[in-house]
Design a protein around this motif. Structure first.
Motif, PDB file in Angstrom:
ATOM      1  N   ALA A   4      44.732   5.572  27.430  1.00 15.30           N
ATOM      2  CA  ALA A   4      43.458   5.265  26.767  1.00 15.30           C
ATOM      3  C   ALA A   4      43.514   3.899  26.084  1.00 15.30           C
ATOM      4  O   ALA A   4      42.562   3.122  26.135  1.00 15.30           O
ATOM      5  CB  ALA A   4      43.111   6.362  25.760  1.00 15.30           C
ATOM      6  N   GLY A   8      41.273   0.864  27.075  1.00 16.48           N
ATOM      7  CA  GLY A   8      40.467   0.268  26.010  1.00 16.48           C
ATOM      8  C   GLY A   8      40.695  -1.233  25.909  1.00 16.48           C
ATOM      9  O   GLY A   8      39.756  -2.013  25.757  1.00 16.48           O
ATOM     10  N   ILE A  11      38.865  -2.995  28.541  1.00 17.36           N
ATOM     11  CA  ILE A  11      37.449  -3.087  28.171  1.00 17.36           C
ATOM     12  C   ILE A  11      37.257  -4.201  27.132  1.00 17.36           C
ATOM     13  O   ILE A  11      36.304  -4.984  27.204  1.00 17.36           O
ATOM     14  CB  ILE A  11      36.946  -1.728  27.630  1.00 17.36           C
ATOM     15  N   SER A  99      29.063   1.274  24.289  1.00 18.92           N
ATOM     16  CA  SER A  99      29.592  -0.079  24.500  1.00 18.92           C
ATOM     17  C   SER A  99      29.002  -1.085  23.511  1.00 18.92           C
ATOM     18  O   SER A  99      29.738  -1.791  22.825  1.00 18.92           O
ATOM     19  CB  SER A  99      29.319  -0.522  25.941  1.00 18.92           C
ATOM     20  N   VAL A 103      31.745  -0.601  20.708  1.00 16.64           N
ATOM     21  CA  VAL A 103      32.796  -1.596  20.933  1.00 16.64           C
ATOM     22  C   VAL A 103      32.374  -2.978  20.411  1.00 16.64           C
ATOM     23  O   VAL A 103      33.009  -3.542  19.523  1.00 16.64           O
ATOM     24  CB  VAL A 103      33.168  -1.681  22.433  1.00 16.64           C
TER      25      VAL A 103
ATOM     26  N   GLY B  16      38.681  -0.177  33.140  1.00 20.32           N
ATOM     27  CA  GLY B  16      39.072   0.292  31.808  1.00 20.32           C
ATOM     28  C   GLY B  16      38.574   1.702  31.550  1.00 20.32           C
ATOM     29  O   GLY B  16      39.308   2.554  31.030  1.00 20.32           O
ATOM     30  N   SER B  20      41.135   5.014  31.299  1.00 20.74           N
ATOM     31  CA  SER B  20      41.246   5.638  29.975  1.00 20.74           C
ATOM     32  C   SER B  20      40.786   7.095  29.942  1.00 20.74           C
ATOM     33  O   SER B  20      41.074   7.803  28.993  1.00 20.74           O
ATOM     34  CB  SER B  20      40.434   4.836  28.961  1.00 20.74           C
ATOM     35  N   VAL B  45      40.749   4.442  23.324  1.00 21.17           N
ATOM     36  CA  VAL B  45      39.849   3.514  24.017  1.00 21.17           C
ATOM     37  C   VAL B  45      39.176   2.601  23.000  1.00 21.17           C
ATOM     38  O   VAL B  45      39.144   1.380  23.157  1.00 21.17           O
ATOM     39  CB  VAL B  45      38.738   4.260  24.801  1.00 21.17           C
ATOM     40  N   MET B  46      38.652   3.221  21.944  1.00 19.90           N
ATOM     41  CA  MET B  46      37.955   2.418  20.938  1.00 19.90           C
ATOM     42  C   MET B  46      38.940   1.505  20.204  1.00 19.90           C
ATOM     43  O   MET B  46      38.642   0.334  19.968  1.00 19.90           O
ATOM     44  CB  MET B  46      37.233   3.323  19.938  1.00 19.90           C
ATOM     45  N   ALA B  49      39.934  -1.377  22.630  1.00 19.04           N
ATOM     46  CA  ALA B  49      38.832  -2.306  22.902  1.00 19.04           C
ATOM     47  C   ALA B  49      38.474  -3.113  21.657  1.00 19.04           C
ATOM     48  O   ALA B  49      38.293  -4.338  21.719  1.00 19.04           O
ATOM     49  CB  ALA B  49      37.611  -1.530  23.412  1.00 19.04           C
TER      50      ALA B  49
END
Lengths: 138, 139
Positions: A4, A8, A11, A99, A103, B16, B20, B45-46, B49
């Motif tokens: 993850a 992440g 991303i 997103s 993010v 991504g 994830s 993930v958070m 990112a």
């Protein structure tokens, strides 16, 4: 959690490229919305982004086929339809989704995005709780 | 060039999400299942990112413009209005119910899963409905 974190970070690199080169927030709901009701000279980058997402999906089918395996057995078509309606309306009313707010906005320390993220995670938790109570499983 | 960057961003973004676990609805629902079998993995993930992007944002926020455009297109709204909260709440309910948000939904279209196709079509219809509602009642 390593997978993850790596996903992440990828991303994070992606949305950073979008900001550094194109000066844009990578908010998926906003990008889709801009394709559905396009403004002049503001559509090609959106379409290419979505084509990139789909191409990434095709690539994933080869390198990570389990990415598309789902174990939710208590869902019918009507559930997906209703969820889609809520997600479409909610993201436009609230100006963003996971997103754009979760993010990009949080990274800029936008108070609006921090609040929005707390609210949609809280209601996501509530929704799963209600779903499990009614259906007996996720 | 902006188009090429957008395409690459989309491609990386999808990778991504897939790597994830965000494209698997049971993983997402597991993350939101706080009162059951809570699977905290997606927090990664958070964290990943935001860690990368907040550093990059900090480094470039003083710049006049991005490399391929004359100006930055960043949100300027600051007010915490009912619209933001209500919208986020409605989105959260849908996200939790299916375990899908817009990005993973679009990426998962390539699986050909009818459920996903229905979700995305429904989302698009709802976005059109919102625009109609916005024209009529919010302006």
């Amino acid at each position: 959690m390593t997978a993850a974190l790596i996903g992440g970070a990828i991303i994070g690199v992606a949305v950073s490229l979008m900001l550094v080169f194109n000066g844009r927030v990578t908010g998926i709901s906003g990008i889709v919305s801009g394709v559905l009701s396009p403004r002049k000279n503001d559509i090609s980058w959106r379409i290419l982004f979505l084509l990139g997402l789909l191409s990434g999906g095709v690539l994933l089918r080869f390198i990570q086929p389990e990415a598309f395996q789902n174990a939710s057995n208590n869902m019918g078509l009507i559930d997906y339809a209703v969820a889609g309606l809520l997600v479409g309306f909610g993201t436009l009313l609230g100006n963003g989704c996971t997103s754009g707010h979760g993010v990009c906005g949080i990274s800029r320390l936008s108070v609006r995005s921090i609040i929005a993220t707390i609210v949609f995670i809280t209601f996501g938790v509530l929704s799963v709780f209600i779903f499990k109570t009614l259906r007996g499983g996720v | 060039m902006k188009g090429l960057i957008s395409f690459i961003v989309g491609l990386l973004f999808a990778l991504g999400l897939g790597l994830s676990g965000m494209t698997q609805t049971h993983v997402v629902k597991g993350f939101l299942d706080v009162f059951g079998n809570w699977n905290l993995n997606l927090m990664g993930v958070m964290i990943g990112a935001i860690a990368v992007h907040s550093i990059v944002y900090h480094l470039i926020k003083k710049k006049e413009s991005p490399l391929f455009d004359s100006k930055f297109h960043l949100p300027t709204k600051k007010d915490l209005d009912g619209r933001l909260i209500t919208g986020a709440a409605i989105f959260g309910l849908g996200w939790g119910w299916a375990g899908i948000c817009p990005g993973p939904g679009i990426v998962s279209l390539v699986s050909g899963d009818l459920n996903i196709v229905v979700f995305i079509l429904s989302m698009a219809v709802s976005m059109y409905a919102f625009k109609f509602y916005e024209e009529k009642f919010l302006k």
